[in-house]
Motif scaffolding. Structure first.
Motif, short mmCIF file in Angstrom:
data_model
loop_
_atom_site.label_atom_id
_atom_site.label_comp_id
_atom_site.label_asym_id
_atom_site.label_seq_id
_atom_site.Cartn_x
_atom_site.Cartn_y
_atom_site.Cartn_z
N ASN A 74 0.85 -1.26 -0.17
CA ASN A 74 0.04 -0.04 -0.19
C ASN A 74 0.86 1.20 0.02
OD1 ASN A 74 0.78 0.98 2.66
ND2 ASN A 74 -1.25 0.27 3.35
N ASN A 75 0.18 2.46 0.14
CA ASN A 75 0.92 3.55 -0.16
C ASN A 75 1.64 4.42 1.17
OD1 ASN A 75 1.00 3.50 -2.93
ND2 ASN A 75 -1.16 4.42 -2.97
N GLU A 76 1.25 4.00 2.16
CA GLU A 76 1.50 4.69 3.51
C GLU A 76 3.03 4.78 3.59
OE1 GLU A 76 -1.14 3.08 6.98
OE2 GLU A 76 -0.48 1.60 6.08
N PRO A 77 3.54 5.61 4.40
CA PRO A 77 4.83 5.48 4.75
C PRO A 77 5.41 4.33 5.16
CG PRO A 77 4.00 7.57 5.33
CD PRO A 77 2.84 6.77 5.21
N PRO A 78 6.75 4.09 5.05
CA PRO A 78 7.12 2.67 5.50
C PRO A 78 6.97 2.62 6.96
CG PRO A 78 8.62 3.62 3.98
CD PRO A 78 7.64 4.72 4.38
N LYS A 79 7.41 3.71 7.95
CA LYS A 79 6.99 3.24 9.47
C LYS A 79 5.73 3.04 9.71
CE LYS A 79 7.77 5.97 13.22
NZ LYS A 79 8.23 7.53 13.86
N GLU A 80 4.70 3.88 9.26
CA GLU A 80 3.30 3.51 9.64
C GLU A 80 2.87 2.07 9.06
OE1 GLU A 80 4.84 6.55 8.49
OE2 GLU A 80 4.37 7.41 10.49
N ARG A 81 3.47 2.03 7.63
CA ARG A 81 2.88 0.65 7.07
C ARG A 81 3.50 -0.28 7.94
NH1 ARG A 81 5.71 -0.37 1.53
NH2 ARG A 81 5.67 1.70 1.70
N LEU A 82 4.53 -0.48 8.34
CA LEU A 82 5.29 -1.57 9.20
C LEU A 82 4.17 -1.76 10.56
CD1 LEU A 82 7.38 -3.78 9.72
CD2 LEU A 82 8.79 -2.03 10.81
N ARG A 83 3.97 -0.60 11.13
CA ARG A 83 3.01 -0.73 12.44
C ARG A 83 1.79 -1.35 12.00
NH1 ARG A 83 2.60 2.82 17.79
NH2 ARG A 83 1.02 1.34 18.69
N HIS A 84 1.22 -0.84 10.92
CA HIS A 84 -0.31 -1.17 10.33
C HIS A 84 -0.14 -2.72 10.21
CE1 HIS A 84 -3.48 -0.28 7.15
NE2 HIS A 84 -3.66 -1.24 7.87
N TRP A 85 1.10 -3.16 9.59
CA TRP A 85 1.19 -4.78 9.20
C TRP A 85 1.31 -5.44 10.46
CZ3 TRP A 85 4.12 -9.09 10.31
CH2 TRP A 85 4.05 -9.83 9.34
N VAL A 86 1.94 -5.02 11.56
CA VAL A 86 2.27 -5.75 12.74
C VAL A 86 0.82 -5.90 13.41
CG1 VAL A 86 3.45 -5.96 14.77
CG2 VAL A 86 4.47 -5.60 13.09
N SER A 175 -1.71 -5.37 27.65
CA SER A 175 -0.88 -5.94 26.52
C SER A 175 -0.91 -4.85 25.40
CB SER A 175 -1.44 -7.51 26.09
OG SER A 175 -2.41 -7.31 25.12
N GLN A 176 -1.75 -3.90 25.22
CA GLN A 176 -1.80 -2.69 24.49
C GLN A 176 -0.63 -1.91 24.70
OE1 GLN A 176 -3.84 -2.89 22.14
NE2 GLN A 176 -3.35 -1.08 21.06
N GLU A 177 -0.46 -1.52 26.04
CA GLU A 177 0.81 -0.95 26.55
C GLU A 177 1.99 -1.36 26.41
OE1 GLU A 177 0.65 0.32 30.80
OE2 GLU A 177 -1.18 -0.47 30.62
N ALA A 178 2.08 -2.82 26.71
CA ALA A 178 3.11 -3.43 26.41
C ALA A 178 3.55 -3.73 24.85
CB ALA A 178 2.88 -4.96 26.69
N PHE A 179 2.73 -3.67 23.78
CA PHE A 179 2.94 -3.70 22.40
C PHE A 179 3.51 -2.35 22.09
CE2 PHE A 179 1.78 -2.32 18.10
CZ PHE A 179 2.60 -3.32 17.59
N ALA A 180 3.02 -1.15 22.75
CA ALA A 180 3.46 0.26 22.35
C ALA A 180 5.03 0.38 22.90
CB ALA A 180 2.72 1.36 23.33
N ARG A 181 5.62 -0.27 23.71
CA ARG A 181 6.87 -0.22 24.45
C ARG A 181 7.53 -1.09 23.44
NH1 ARG A 181 4.38 -1.07 29.85
NH2 ARG A 181 4.52 -3.28 29.41
N VAL A 182 7.36 -2.31 23.22
CA VAL A 182 8.11 -2.95 22.07
C VAL A 182 8.12 -2.37 20.94
CG1 VAL A 182 8.20 -5.20 20.93
CG2 VAL A 182 7.82 -5.14 23.50
N TRP A 183 7.26 -1.82 20.17
CA TRP A 183 7.05 -1.00 19.18
C TRP A 183 8.00 0.23 18.95
CZ3 TRP A 183 6.44 -1.23 14.07
CH2 TRP A 183 6.21 -0.22 13.35
N ALA A 184 8.13 1.06 20.27
CA ALA A 184 9.13 1.96 20.36
C ALA A 184 10.51 1.43 20.43
CB ALA A 184 9.01 2.83 21.91
#
Lengths: 197, 197
Positions: A74-86, A175-184
């Motif tokens: 898709n056309n999203e910028p790579p960082k947003e696209r990666l987060r979207h994918w995960v 687990s939502q916060e936990a994911f935000a930390r791993v994503w960072a």
């Protein structure tokens, strides 16, 4: 049965039979009986029980990987696209547990037997991540020495959030916060501009 | 029994009883019987079955966290110390599965009931990582905005290698390479000098 016997209709029946009897007890004869055909007719499409089982697992896993493929391109910028994918991978696994916990448990049992198919699925997912990472490197937003290795590391580092082994933890609202930390952590590892973290 | 009844001897007996009967069937009376004392004597040390269970879990988890504490305060450079710490956690969990798979399975069952004790254990582990990260920031080798959050992310990102939910995968020889890839991702995220990756 009036309908012609197709590969897809056999896989549909096999999925139901596996769910009902469990992977250890389900047989090709059960699948044939559910379809109202002889087991010979089933063997014309799948030469063994193992081949039928692998095809069921492959189709099951493609229900996860095919929609993700659409995100890769898709056309999203790579960082947003990666987060979207995960996040789409996480949502896909979670909705499968919620929608049909019994089928999910059956699938997990099958996975251990069909390890070749599962390995290819993981390589496929890892390859999808690698293409997003490569796009980001090309666009100058990611700085990654080993794209293939990093792609696999992203998949492994987020296992807690999408690996069925952790399904029991997904109800925990933390687990939502936990994911935000791993994503960072992942962004800090791959973003060219570290202040972009 | 000739020996005086101590907290430790009750926990030893409780561990054996839990292993033998399983968490759902084991009772305080079974523990007292194994010690040759009345259940009243056990209740002098632990006011309920839940309190005894929590104490068993706490002692079990301290067998992991206490040796790790020694690594936190050793003289290695922070990056090496952090890797050493994570590998020691992995080795500790793996050796427990190998040494006594039955007790390990029992412990996992107990963990779901003693979630408060398990939460404190995870906070303890995360706090140990945070101290190593803080040392690295102070020494100028790590560049980390949120030390507590990053510590927890390191623990979660390595779950595949030390979380009991993944015990079945640890025999796979490829898990060594998988860990090396995730470790490289973590170092890329926290090292001040990105070329140090």
């Amino acid at each position: 049965m009036a309908n012609p016997l197709t590969r897809e209709s056999i896989l549909d029946a096999a999925e139901q039979v596996l769910r009902r009897f469990g992977p250890s007890k389900a047989t090709v004869v059960d699948v044939a009986r559910a379809l109202g055909v002889s087991h010979g007719s089933v063997y014309k499409h799948f030469s063994s029980k193992a081949e039928l089982r692998d095809a069921v697992v492959e189709r099951w896993l493609k229900r996860t990987s095919d929609p993700l493929e659409a995100i890769v391109t898709n056309n999203e910028p790579p960082k947003e696209r990666l987060r979207h994918w995960v996040e789409a991978l996480m949502t896909s696994k979670r909705s499968k547990v919620t929608a049909d916990p019994e089928l999910f448990a059956t699938a997990r049992e099958l996975f251990t037997e069909a390890s070749g198919v599962v390995d290819r699925h993981i390589e496929n997912l890892s390859g999808q991540i690698a293409r997003i990472l490569a796009d980001g490197v090309e666009a100058g937003v990611f700085d990654i020495a080993d794209i293939e290795g990093t792609a696999r590391a992203v998949l492994d580092a987020t296992a807690r959030f999408h690996d069925p082994a952790h399904a029991a933890e997904w109800v925990d609202p933390r687990s939502q916060e936990a994911f935000a930390r791993v994503w960072a952590l992942i962004v800090a590892a791959i973003a060219r501009d570290r202040d972009n973290r």
